[in-house]
Write a protein that holds these residues in place. Structure first.
Motif, PDB file in Angstrom:
ATOM      1  N   PRO A 283       0.815  -1.218   0.000  1.00 16.47           N
ATOM      2  CA  PRO A 283       0.000   0.000   0.000  1.00 16.47           C
ATOM      3  C   PRO A 283       0.852   1.273   0.000  1.00 16.47           C
TER       4      PRO A 283
ATOM      5  N   ILE B 195       0.145   4.348   1.007  1.00 17.30           N
ATOM      6  CA  ILE B 195       0.139   5.224   2.183  1.00 17.30           C
ATOM      7  C   ILE B 195       1.260   4.829   3.152  1.00 17.30           C
ATOM      8  N   ASN B 196       1.609   3.549   3.160  1.00 17.38           N
ATOM      9  CA  ASN B 196       2.689   3.096   4.047  1.00 17.38           C
ATOM     10  C   ASN B 196       3.993   3.805   3.698  1.00 17.38           C
ATOM     11  N   ASP B 197       4.257   3.907   2.385  1.00 14.29           N
ATOM     12  CA  ASP B 197       5.494   4.573   1.948  1.00 14.29           C
ATOM     13  C   ASP B 197       5.454   6.054   2.321  1.00 14.29           C
ATOM     14  N   GLU B 198       4.285   6.645   2.132  1.00 11.54           N
ATOM     15  CA  GLU B 198       4.188   8.079   2.421  1.00 11.54           C
ATOM     16  C   GLU B 198       4.403   8.343   3.913  1.00 11.54           C
ATOM     17  N   MET B 199       3.802   7.519   4.749  1.00  7.03           N
ATOM     18  CA  MET B 199       3.969   7.703   6.200  1.00  7.03           C
ATOM     19  C   MET B 199       5.444   7.522   6.594  1.00  7.03           C
TER      20      MET B 199
ATOM     21  N   MET C  14       7.932   1.376  10.161  1.00  2.70           N
ATOM     22  CA  MET C  14       6.887   2.402  10.041  1.00  2.70           C
ATOM     23  C   MET C  14       5.830   1.978   9.019  1.00  2.70           C
ATOM     24  N   ARG C  15       6.299   1.397   7.923  1.00  3.49           N
ATOM     25  CA  ARG C  15       5.358   0.913   6.901  1.00  3.49           C
ATOM     26  C   ARG C  15       4.467  -0.192   7.474  1.00  3.49           C
TER      27      ARG C  15
ATOM     28  N   TYR D 194       3.626  -0.622  10.492  1.00  2.00           N
ATOM     29  CA  TYR D 194       2.675  -0.042  11.445  1.00  2.00           C
ATOM     30  C   TYR D 194       1.475   0.545  10.703  1.00  2.00           C
ATOM     31  N   ALA D 195       1.747   1.234   9.602  1.00  4.77           N
ATOM     32  CA  ALA D 195       0.640   1.788   8.809  1.00  4.77           C
ATOM     33  C   ALA D 195      -0.266   0.665   8.310  1.00  4.77           C
TER      34      ALA D 195
ATOM     35  N   LEU E 125      -0.715  -2.327   9.737  1.00  6.85           N
ATOM     36  CA  LEU E 125      -1.466  -2.885  10.873  1.00  6.85           C
ATOM     37  C   LEU E 125      -2.633  -1.979  11.255  1.00  6.85           C
ATOM     38  N   LEU E 126      -2.390  -0.663  11.233  1.00  7.10           N
ATOM     39  CA  LEU E 126      -3.472   0.282  11.554  1.00  7.10           C
ATOM     40  C   LEU E 126      -4.590   0.182  10.535  1.00  7.10           C
ATOM     41  N   THR E 127      -4.200   0.091   9.262  1.00  5.48           N
ATOM     42  CA  THR E 127      -5.190   0.057   8.184  1.00  5.48           C
ATOM     43  C   THR E 127      -6.020  -1.223   8.234  1.00  5.48           C
ATOM     44  N   MET E 128      -5.350  -2.353   8.419  1.00  6.49           N
ATOM     45  CA  MET E 128      -6.072  -3.628   8.421  1.00  6.49           C
ATOM     46  C   MET E 128      -6.936  -3.755   9.678  1.00  6.49           C
TER      47      MET E 128
END
Lengths: 489, 445
Positions: free
Chosen positions: A86, A88-92, A335-336, A338-339, A341-344
């Motif tokens: 995903p 957004i993971n890279d962006e975060m 960090m990716r 974590y993003a 895990l939050l999303t799922m």
């Protein structure tokens, strides 16, 4: 893919005198490198290229067009879990509030970063059923090595220096024996039964006072769930060994069962597989290691700990196996994750396992009439064909793999596991839709048909890629590993 | 039920289950013993939208504090040219696997070939592998090479000016092989040749030094390589590639292996990673190298192309006989530094060093002039230097921290509690440096 640009190296577009960067003016007065003693200075100039910015941009943009990623197309590479990464993971992970942190900053200034680490660590514990994790290992193989160092240290501290035997199934990944060797452990292989699972009868005679532990994936490399796992874990524990879970195949277990509950004591997770971080053409990945409660003190330093007042700190435990990385691992990769895990979240992460298993079984059942299926029955996230069913065409697994590239698909893993001669290992992952699978199945059937009607097309594949089949032997016999080697030949 | 990363519709799931020959998704796990099954949800928060994910990161980010960085100690705050993040995030690079299928991986293979060329050139050695995890683990891989070459040798001599983080990782790995690590003393921040002479013998597998060392000193290795080779020990130089356009390269010192971290080639501080380790060696050692190596060959039509090569060294072929368990490289980080080196080029990399050198020397002189510090070592330095402070270092650092400055790193070396190592890169402006000096002048213990 762009054929026309292919082939030039950056050194071949370099022109003396061109520049690609601009730096601030030197306003510090009369300080110059010329002050350094000549003996400490470089003698010969570097061969670094001289290229303008646009040419650098075009060079690497065009180069990327000669590459195939998950975003390009279906990537059913067995044992590699090439799921969607995903964006957004890279962006975060690129947030300067994190990327500008120097690892030696005081912890008061990195509380957010430490909290993120701690939350990933806790979530992985919950998902795997193991007490505590370190996120410091840089990759799966690194995590595996750290896990084995923990097992080795556990025995050493108990005065059992002789316990150096690690049992692995003969279908195991190549890194398993290599990692064991790095920790000074010896590998003994246990046979597989006809159905591809560990042969418990063959295991029993291997259990003696030298046993350090057993390494397994579950499901195994053939995608088969080891139903005897409680019995195996009991036998290993009774013989004084520890159970190591190679997390390479964790994906189909999400939402179904946890390695800790299966009886495993130590494990690693391939973050870049199960938790969706990009493989990056080889890295960077992350290989967190989890352990049961009584082994937690052995986890490598530094560790992130949550203090009673709710703040976070870095801890260095005396009983730890020591340091295995510079700092807290590939932090940007965590960090990716974590993003992701939050999303799922809890509703979606539990669906991953079953859908990845559904996708694998769907392909298997749809193709088993034209490809040889050595192990029947339900698989988990992946399965292995032993080449084409019709062996009379002499079209090999390598040919099928190369022909797939012509049709815009990445090839499955080939010639692994070594249990079969023509292994073709397919892992679709849960992020692929039925439409994608149907299109892949159709192409696989078409290749099987081509193998009968026009085998030469398959044997000479690929035809439509930036380059054709490569001469591997020449690369080994006349090694050319730098541009200098090329211009000197 | 539908979710953005899970494309299955209910109707499709039913269809697919029918093809597989089972009734429900649970039936796909019929063979899993019931007592092993997790019969509850994971204890974790509910699924979040993109907006909510952003907010979580924003809140966590706000708990961090970005500082004006005068810290180094192995990790340097160099500038990242803006084309690099754009190019390395191209998903054809980012979402690919290790380039096993060479025909559709020429992008990855070609940049690795360029990377290998540039690293070999900078270090002055014949060959580079395709990269390693980080500088500390790359150093352990160099140790394994030395142990493989030196067969039964179990002693390593390591400069006491090597970064303690590297030393600690080396010690962890060495401990599992019964390898004995001894430290070589230093004089004025320079590894002591006489101490090395007195310690070296035929049972030493390798001598490890760090070229621009833990305290920032540029070391002189005259005679080192001859002494090592006379005792059949490898001479292994840990170095920082960004410095090698101006300081003498490991190859020019006669090294057999050069290792270290290439983070300083523009990779952001990133709270410790991902960075990239590198390992270069002489031709004689190439078949003992760990990790992936890319070579040039031709395709069936005679066109030049690139491929993973010499795989007979590696774990997936040699299994337990492999000298290393490495099965990846640091992937896009090697692309990152390759683009950095392409863009900076022959001239730019020198300018980066020139600017960092000038800023560091300007700051060093200004700090000494305050009367609150003296230089610990008089040996030449590049962009990092070590000072002894007349006041408490932690109090001084906290004073600077309140104004947003990260004032150096206190060396871990026993007896140097009153010292601080300070680094300057081309990113630090004269204004920032002047302000730092002003802050320190005003510090009242």
């Amino acid at each position: 893919m762009n054929n026309t640009y292919y082939g030039k190296l950056i050194f071949e577009i370099s022109q003396p005198g061109r520049v690609g960067c601009s730096l601030p003016r030197n306003v510090f007065g009369n300080y110059s490198l010329d002050e350094l003693p000549a003996a400490l200075r470089r003698r010969s100039d570097t061969l670094l290229p001289e290229v303008d910015e646009l040419s650098v941009v075009r060079h690497y943009t065009n180069m990327s067009n000669n590459n195939f990623g998950v975003d390009t197309g279906f990537y059913p590479l067995g044992s590699c879990t090439m799921k969607y990464n995903p964006k957004i993971n890279d962006e975060m992970a690129a947030d300067p509030k994190f990327t500008a942190l120097h690892p030696s900053q005081p912890v008061e200034t990195t509380q957010g970063a430490l909290q993120l680490y701690d939350e990933v660590q806790r979530t992985l514990s919950e998902i795997s059923g193991l007490h505590r994790f370190t996120l410091n290992p840089y990759a799966g193989a690194h995590g595996e090595m750290v896990g084995l160092m923990i097992i080795r240290t556990y025995h050493l501290r108990r005065g059992d220096a002789h316990r150096t035997k690690i049992i692995v199934p003969n279908s195991s990944h190549g890194t398993n024996p290599a990692s064991a060797a790095v920790c000074g452990l010896q590998i003994v292989e246990v046979k597989s039964t006809e159905d591809g699972t560990v042969d418990v009868q063959d295991l029993i005679p291997l259990l003696d006072e030298n046993l350090a532990g057993m390494m397994m994936t579950n499901p195994n490399t053939l995608g088969i769930f080891e139903t005897q796992i409680p019995e195996i874990a009991r036998l290993i524990h009774e013989a004084g060994g520890l159970m190591y879970y190679d997390g390479a195949n964790l994906n189909p277990m999400l939402g179904v069962c946890r390695p800790g509950d299966m009886g495993f004591d130590v494990m690693h997770i391939n973050i870049h597989k199960t938790f969706s971080t990009p493989h990056g053409g080889g890295g960077p990945g992350a290989g967190p290691v989890g352990v049961r409660e009584d082994l937690a003190e052995l986890l490598p330093n530094p560790q992130v700990c949550r203090l009673d007042d709710g703040t976070y700190s870095l801890c260095h435990h005396e009983k730890s196996i020591g340091y295995i990385s510079r700092f807290l691992g590939n932090y940007g990769v965590l960090m990716r994750a974590y993003a992701y895990l939050l999303t799922m979240g809890r509703e979606q992460i539990k669906r991953v396992g079953a859908l990845s298993t559904l996708n694998a079984n769907y392909i298997k059942e749809s193709l088993k009439d034209c490809y040889e299926l050595p192990i029947k029955g339900l698989c988990k996230h992946e399965f292995v064909f032993d080449g084409l069913k019709d062996k009379s065409t002499e079209v090999t697994t390598l040919d099928v793999a190369k022909r797939l590239l012509d049709y815009g698909y990445h090839a499955p893993t080939i010639y692994f596991p070594l249990l079969f001669h023509q292994s073709l290992m397919i892992e679709p992952t849960e992020t692929e839709s039925k439409s994608t699978l149907d299109a892949f199945i159709e192409v696989m059937r078409k290749i099987a048909e081509e193998a009968k009607t026009s085998p030469e097309i398959v044997k000479n594949a690929p035809h439509h890629t930036p380059v054709r089949r490569l001469d591997d032997v020449k690369a080994v016999r006349e090694p050319k590993l730098t541009f200098k080697d090329l211009i000197e030949s | 039920m539908a979710f953005k990363y899970l494309p299955h519709t209910e109707a499709e799931i039913s269809d697919m289950l029918r093809t597989v020959g089972v009734a429900t998704l649970d039936d796909l796990y019929a063979e899993v013993p019931d007592e092993l099954k997790l019969k509850r949800d994971y204890d974790m928060p509910e699924s979040k939208s993109e907006l909510e994910v952003r907010r979580v990161f924003q809140q966590l980010g706000d708990k961090n504090k970005s500082l004006i960085c005068f810290a180094g100690s192995g990790v340097y705050d160099h500038y990242t040219p803006s084309i690099i993040p754009t190019l390395v995030s191209r998903s054809e690079f980012l979402t690919s696997y290790t380039p096993y299928q060479a025909e559709v991986s020429q992008g990855t293979l070609q940049y690795i070939f360029e990377y290998q060329t540039m690293l070999a050139d900078l270090t002055g050695l014949d060959y580079s592998n395709s990269s390693m995890y980080d500088g500390t683990t790359a150093t352990t891989e160099a140790m394994f090479m030395a142990l493989a070459v030196g067969k039964k040798k179990k002693r390593l001599l390591v400069a006491s000016t090597l970064h303690p983080q590297t030393l600690r990782v080396l010690q962890t790995y060495a401990g599992f092989h019964g390898v004995n690590i001894e430290l070589i003393a230093h004089k004025n921040g320079q590894t002591d040749f006489e101490d090395l002479q007195s310690r070296i013998s035929e049972d030493v597998a390798a001598v490890f030094v760090q070229a621009v060392n833990y305290y920032g000193v540029i070391e002189d290795y005259a005679g080192f390589s001859d002494l090592c080779h006379a005792h059949k020990a490898l001479f292994i130089v840990n170095c920082r590639p960004s410095t090698l356009s101006v300081v003498r390269s490991p190859g020019e010192w006669g090294a057999d292996i050069a290792v270290g971290d290439a983070q300083s080639l523009g990779i952001p501080l990133g709270y410790g990673g991902p960075y990239i380790g590198f390992l270069c060696a002489t031709k004689a050692l190439v078949r003992k190298m760990p990790g992936r190596i890319v070579g040039a060959t031709t395709d069936s039509e005679g066109k030049r192309a690139f491929v993973l090569t010499m795989q007979a060294r590696e774990q997936h072929i040699r299994r337990e006989k492999a000298t290393s368990n490495i099965c990846t490289n640091q992937g896009v980080m090697s692309l990152f530094v390759t683009i950095y080196m392409s863009l900076m080029g022959k001239q730019g990399l020198k300018e980066v060093n020139e600017l960092s050198y000038a800023g560091a020397h300007y700051l060093c002189d200004a700090l000494v002039k305050t009367g609150k510090f003296e230089r610990v070592f008089s040996s030449p330095f590049l962009n990092e230097f070590c000072l002894r402070s007349t006041s408490d270092v932690t109090a001084l650092q906290n004073h600077c921290l309140r104004e947003g400055f990260h004032f150096g790193v206190r060396p871990e070396t026993p007896g140097m509690e009153d010292c601080v190592t300070i680094a300057v890169t081309e990113k630090r402006t004269k204004e920032e440096i002047d302000k730092l000096v002003e802050l320190i002048k005003n510090f009242q213990p």
